[in-house]
Design a protein around this motif. Sequence first.
Motif, PDB file in Angstrom:
ATOM      1  N   ALA A  49       0.823  -1.218   0.000  1.00 50.61           N
ATOM      2  CA  ALA A  49       0.000   0.000   0.000  1.00 50.61           C
ATOM      3  C   ALA A  49       0.850   1.258   0.000  1.00 50.61           C
ATOM      4  CB  ALA A  49      -0.932  -0.004   1.216  1.00 50.61           C
ATOM      5  N   HIS A  50       2.026   1.179   0.654  1.00 46.17           N
ATOM      6  CA  HIS A  50       2.862   2.374   0.798  1.00 46.17           C
ATOM      7  C   HIS A  50       4.142   2.316  -0.026  1.00 46.17           C
ATOM      8  CE1 HIS A  50       0.219   3.876   3.896  1.00 46.17           C
ATOM      9  NE2 HIS A  50       0.367   2.776   4.622  1.00 46.17           N
ATOM     10  N   HIS A  51       4.337   1.233  -0.762  1.00 50.10           N
ATOM     11  CA  HIS A  51       5.512   1.091  -1.643  1.00 50.10           C
ATOM     12  C   HIS A  51       6.819   1.248  -0.859  1.00 50.10           C
ATOM     13  CE1 HIS A  51       2.563   1.270  -4.824  1.00 50.10           C
ATOM     14  NE2 HIS A  51       2.133   2.424  -4.358  1.00 50.10           N
ATOM     15  N   LEU A  52       6.954   0.455   0.200  1.00 51.56           N
ATOM     16  CA  LEU A  52       8.137   0.530   1.043  1.00 51.56           C
ATOM     17  C   LEU A  52       9.393   0.185   0.251  1.00 51.56           C
ATOM     18  CD1 LEU A  52       7.128  -1.004   4.496  1.00 51.56           C
ATOM     19  CD2 LEU A  52       6.633   1.267   3.556  1.00 51.56           C
ATOM     20  N   ALA A  53      10.515   0.736   0.706  1.00 52.94           N
ATOM     21  CA  ALA A  53      11.800   0.485   0.048  1.00 52.94           C
ATOM     22  C   ALA A  53      12.290  -0.931   0.288  1.00 52.94           C
ATOM     23  CB  ALA A  53      12.845   1.484   0.554  1.00 52.94           C
ATOM     24  N   ARG A  54      11.764  -1.573   1.333  1.00 55.64           N
ATOM     25  CA  ARG A  54      12.330  -2.860   1.722  1.00 55.64           C
ATOM     26  C   ARG A  54      11.349  -3.631   2.601  1.00 55.64           C
ATOM     27  NH1 ARG A  54      17.384  -3.735   5.736  1.00 55.64           N
ATOM     28  NH2 ARG A  54      18.244  -5.667   4.880  1.00 55.64           N
ATOM     29  N   PHE A  55      11.221  -4.932   2.343  1.00 59.15           N
ATOM     30  CA  PHE A  55      10.460  -5.829   3.205  1.00 59.15           C
ATOM     31  C   PHE A  55      11.252  -7.127   3.290  1.00 59.15           C
ATOM     32  CE2 PHE A  55       6.501  -8.728   3.618  1.00 59.15           C
ATOM     33  CZ  PHE A  55       6.602  -8.714   5.006  1.00 59.15           C
ATOM     34  N   THR A  56      11.729  -7.449   4.490  1.00 54.91           N
ATOM     35  CA  THR A  56      12.613  -8.588   4.674  1.00 54.91           C
ATOM     36  C   THR A  56      12.358  -9.210   6.045  1.00 54.91           C
ATOM     37  OG1 THR A  56      14.939  -9.297   4.629  1.00 54.91           O
ATOM     38  CG2 THR A  56      14.496  -7.112   5.513  1.00 54.91           C
ATOM     39  N   PHE A  57      13.170 -10.211   6.400  1.00 58.10           N
ATOM     40  CA  PHE A  57      12.983 -10.808   7.731  1.00 58.10           C
ATOM     41  C   PHE A  57      14.209 -11.618   8.131  1.00 58.10           C
ATOM     42  CE2 PHE A  57      12.195 -14.606   5.366  1.00 58.10           C
ATOM     43  CZ  PHE A  57      12.212 -15.694   6.231  1.00 58.10           C
ATOM     44  N   TRP A  58      14.268 -11.881   9.429  1.00 55.86           N
ATOM     45  CA  TRP A  58      15.278 -12.725  10.052  1.00 55.86           C
ATOM     46  C   TRP A  58      14.589 -13.994  10.540  1.00 55.86           C
ATOM     47  CZ3 TRP A  58      20.433 -12.368  10.344  1.00 55.86           C
ATOM     48  CH2 TRP A  58      21.084 -13.237  11.226  1.00 55.86           C
ATOM     49  N   SER A  59      14.816 -15.150   9.922  1.00 53.27           N
ATOM     50  CA  SER A  59      15.740 -15.369   8.828  1.00 53.27           C
ATOM     51  C   SER A  59      15.312 -16.614   8.077  1.00 53.27           C
ATOM     52  CB  SER A  59      17.161 -15.567   9.371  1.00 53.27           C
ATOM     53  OG  SER A  59      17.191 -16.739  10.190  1.00 53.27           O
ATOM     54  N   VAL A  60      15.902 -16.809   6.886  1.00 55.78           N
ATOM     55  CA  VAL A  60      15.670 -18.028   6.121  1.00 55.78           C
ATOM     56  C   VAL A  60      16.049 -19.256   6.947  1.00 55.78           C
ATOM     57  CG1 VAL A  60      16.420 -19.354   4.108  1.00 55.78           C
ATOM     58  CG2 VAL A  60      15.942 -16.906   3.886  1.00 55.78           C
ATOM     59  N   ASN A  61      17.126 -19.152   7.717  1.00 52.35           N
ATOM     60  CA  ASN A  61      17.559 -20.279   8.561  1.00 52.35           C
ATOM     61  C   ASN A  61      16.434 -20.798   9.449  1.00 52.35           C
ATOM     62  OD1 ASN A  61      19.762 -18.238   8.093  1.00 52.35           O
ATOM     63  ND2 ASN A  61      21.053 -19.918   8.809  1.00 52.35           N
ATOM     64  N   ARG A  62      15.586 -19.882   9.928  1.00 55.78           N
ATOM     65  CA  ARG A  62      14.527 -20.228  10.873  1.00 55.78           C
ATOM     66  C   ARG A  62      13.204 -20.569  10.181  1.00 55.78           C
ATOM     67  NH1 ARG A  62      12.471 -16.967  14.175  1.00 55.78           N
ATOM     68  NH2 ARG A  62      12.692 -18.146  16.111  1.00 55.78           N
ATOM     69  N   ASP A  63      13.173 -20.503   8.852  1.00 51.74           N
ATOM     70  CA  ASP A  63      11.910 -20.636   8.143  1.00 51.74           C
ATOM     71  C   ASP A  63      11.532 -22.101   7.908  1.00 51.74           C
ATOM     72  OD1 ASP A  63       9.581 -19.945   6.928  1.00 51.74           O
ATOM     73  OD2 ASP A  63      10.492 -19.063   5.133  1.00 51.74           O
ATOM     74  N   ARG A  64      11.375 -22.829   9.017  1.00 52.23           N
ATOM     75  CA  ARG A  64      10.990 -24.235   8.990  1.00 52.23           C
ATOM     76  C   ARG A  64      10.522 -24.610  10.393  1.00 52.23           C
ATOM     77  NH1 ARG A  64      17.238 -25.951   7.549  1.00 52.23           N
ATOM     78  NH2 ARG A  64      18.195 -24.594   9.099  1.00 52.23           N
ATOM     79  N   GLN A  65       9.741 -25.658  10.461  1.00 52.80           N
ATOM     80  CA  GLN A  65       9.202 -26.111  11.741  1.00 52.80           C
ATOM     81  C   GLN A  65      10.281 -26.838  12.535  1.00 52.80           C
ATOM     82  OE1 GLN A  65       5.176 -27.504  11.465  1.00 52.80           O
ATOM     83  NE2 GLN A  65       5.509 -29.104  13.014  1.00 52.80           N
ATOM     84  N   CYS A  66      10.255 -26.650  13.837  1.00 54.46           N
ATOM     85  CA  CYS A  66      11.224 -27.335  14.690  1.00 54.46           C
ATOM     86  C   CYS A  66      10.873 -28.818  14.826  1.00 54.46           C
ATOM     87  CB  CYS A  66      11.229 -26.725  16.091  1.00 54.46           C
ATOM     88  SG  CYS A  66      11.760 -25.003  16.162  1.00 54.46           S
ATOM     89  N   PRO A  67      11.874 -29.670  14.983  1.00 57.39           N
ATOM     90  CA  PRO A  67      11.600 -31.076  15.297  1.00 57.39           C
ATOM     91  C   PRO A  67      10.814 -31.157  16.610  1.00 57.39           C
ATOM     92  CG  PRO A  67      13.906 -30.773  14.690  1.00 57.39           C
ATOM     93  CD  PRO A  67      13.317 -29.404  14.838  1.00 57.39           C
ATOM     94  N   SER A  68      10.046 -32.189  16.767  1.00 59.45           N
ATOM     95  CA  SER A  68       9.208 -32.342  17.954  1.00 59.45           C
ATOM     96  C   SER A  68      10.035 -32.207  19.222  1.00 59.45           C
ATOM     97  CB  SER A  68       8.526 -33.714  17.932  1.00 59.45           C
ATOM     98  OG  SER A  68       7.742 -33.895  19.087  1.00 59.45           O
ATOM     99  N   GLY A  69       9.570 -31.334  20.120  1.00 56.64           N
ATOM    100  CA  GLY A  69      10.233 -31.146  21.404  1.00 56.64           C
ATOM    101  C   GLY A  69      11.375 -30.154  21.385  1.00 56.64           C
ATOM    102  N   THR A  70      11.667 -29.600  20.215  1.00 53.72           N
ATOM    103  CA  THR A  70      12.770 -28.642  20.099  1.00 53.72           C
ATOM    104  C   THR A  70      12.214 -27.227  20.136  1.00 53.72           C
ATOM    105  OG1 THR A  70      14.007 -30.188  18.722  1.00 53.72           O
ATOM    106  CG2 THR A  70      14.716 -27.884  18.683  1.00 53.72           C
ATOM    107  N   PRO A  71      12.758 -26.340  20.970  1.00 50.51           N
ATOM    108  CA  PRO A  71      12.266 -24.969  21.022  1.00 50.51           C
ATOM    109  C   PRO A  71      12.750 -24.156  19.828  1.00 50.51           C
ATOM    110  CG  PRO A  71      14.149 -25.212  22.466  1.00 50.51           C
ATOM    111  CD  PRO A  71      13.841 -26.586  21.945  1.00 50.51           C
ATOM    112  N   ALA A  72      12.146 -23.001  19.637  1.00 53.41           N
ATOM    113  CA  ALA A  72      12.593 -22.091  18.578  1.00 53.41           C
ATOM    114  C   ALA A  72      14.055 -21.732  18.806  1.00 53.41           C
ATOM    115  CB  ALA A  72      11.748 -20.830  18.592  1.00 53.41           C
ATOM    116  N   GLY A  73      14.762 -21.527  17.737  1.00 53.53           N
ATOM    117  CA  GLY A  73      16.173 -21.195  17.876  1.00 53.53           C
ATOM    118  C   GLY A  73      16.769 -20.713  16.576  1.00 53.53           C
ATOM    119  N   ASP A  74      18.053 -21.006  16.393  1.00 53.31           N
ATOM    120  CA  ASP A  74      18.782 -20.532  15.234  1.00 53.31           C
ATOM    121  C   ASP A  74      18.279 -21.121  13.928  1.00 53.31           C
ATOM    122  OD1 ASP A  74      20.303 -19.307  17.131  1.00 53.31           O
ATOM    123  OD2 ASP A  74      22.062 -20.597  16.889  1.00 53.31           O
ATOM    124  N   SER A  75      17.736 -22.336  13.992  1.00 57.82           N
ATOM    125  CA  SER A  75      17.432 -23.056  12.761  1.00 57.82           C
ATOM    126  C   SER A  75      15.972 -23.472  12.605  1.00 57.82           C
ATOM    127  CB  SER A  75      18.323 -24.299  12.645  1.00 57.82           C
ATOM    128  OG  SER A  75      18.124 -25.155  13.753  1.00 57.82           O
TER     129      SER A  75
END
Length: 331
Positions: free
Chosen positions: A285-311
Amino acid sequence: MAPNASSRTLFTLAATVALTLSGLAAAPVGQAVTADPIGLNAPYEYLGWGSPQKPTDVMNATGVKQFTLAFMLSDGTCNPKWDGSRALTGGADQSAINAIRAAGGDVVVSFGGWSGNKLGEKCSSASALAAAYQKVINAYGLKAIDIDIENTEIASSTARQREISALKIIKTNNPGIKEYVTIGTTTTGPDAAGTDLIRKGAAAGLALDGWTIMPFDFGGHNGSMGSVSTAAADGLKNTVASAYGYDSATAYRHIGISSMNGKTDESDETVSTSDFTTMLNYAKAHHLARFTFWSVNRDRQCPSGTPAGDSCSGISQSAYAFTKIIASYHG
């Protein structure tokens, strides 16, 4: 005599072809030409951390064409190395960049971050800092850089001014390069240090391409992470407009959002794909200069019983769900 419609069409077509061929001829060898401005929709990937995925696999799975690669740090002196320890060129990082470009993509290199030795603190002058940045720009033929100013660096008025002055030198010496600065934020926009950094940039005449906030780790918030993130971005827009004398539309085009996916470092913060869609719609709507996030490394579900973290994200999600949303942003 004015050309008729048919002549105008042929002239425009010929000019377009000529400009396209000229642009391709001028592109450095091995450097890709992407449809979107470099940095517009380049998610972060940390190749030295968090079980990084192969970038070309991410490209094939998501359609993303660019990455913001983190982090370029100091080796303890005013000398840049990946993570402060891996060689600037000739290693796995360069191989990854070569592969991204060979697959039709490109990269932004991000300097700084929360941890490690920062060039902005280890380099004793703006000219020395600019020379360190230039070394990396030259090594990879970069068309964009990201300066992620956090922790002790953003807290230092001297370091803030050094960064601004160095970026002004880089802009002067590298016509057309895109520069992004990434900072933390409160729920209502930049804090005092971030506001001072933006004002220093305006006072120096730094035509920055995108002042970017990281709308997470708020230390308390109300409402969804999507709504609080866009509210913080509105605060950034107001700060940039005030400092530079921009109208609102122009200010929006000079700001960006760098979110975090899934569970953040705060127990009361979970960023969902719905929140990302809210941010995506706001960016469009506002034509922002940039839309990104931290991070691709974290863009997956954790194995069962594993908390959120680096990967992994710590939430139920399909692989690359957040990266796909970022890849759909085209300004």
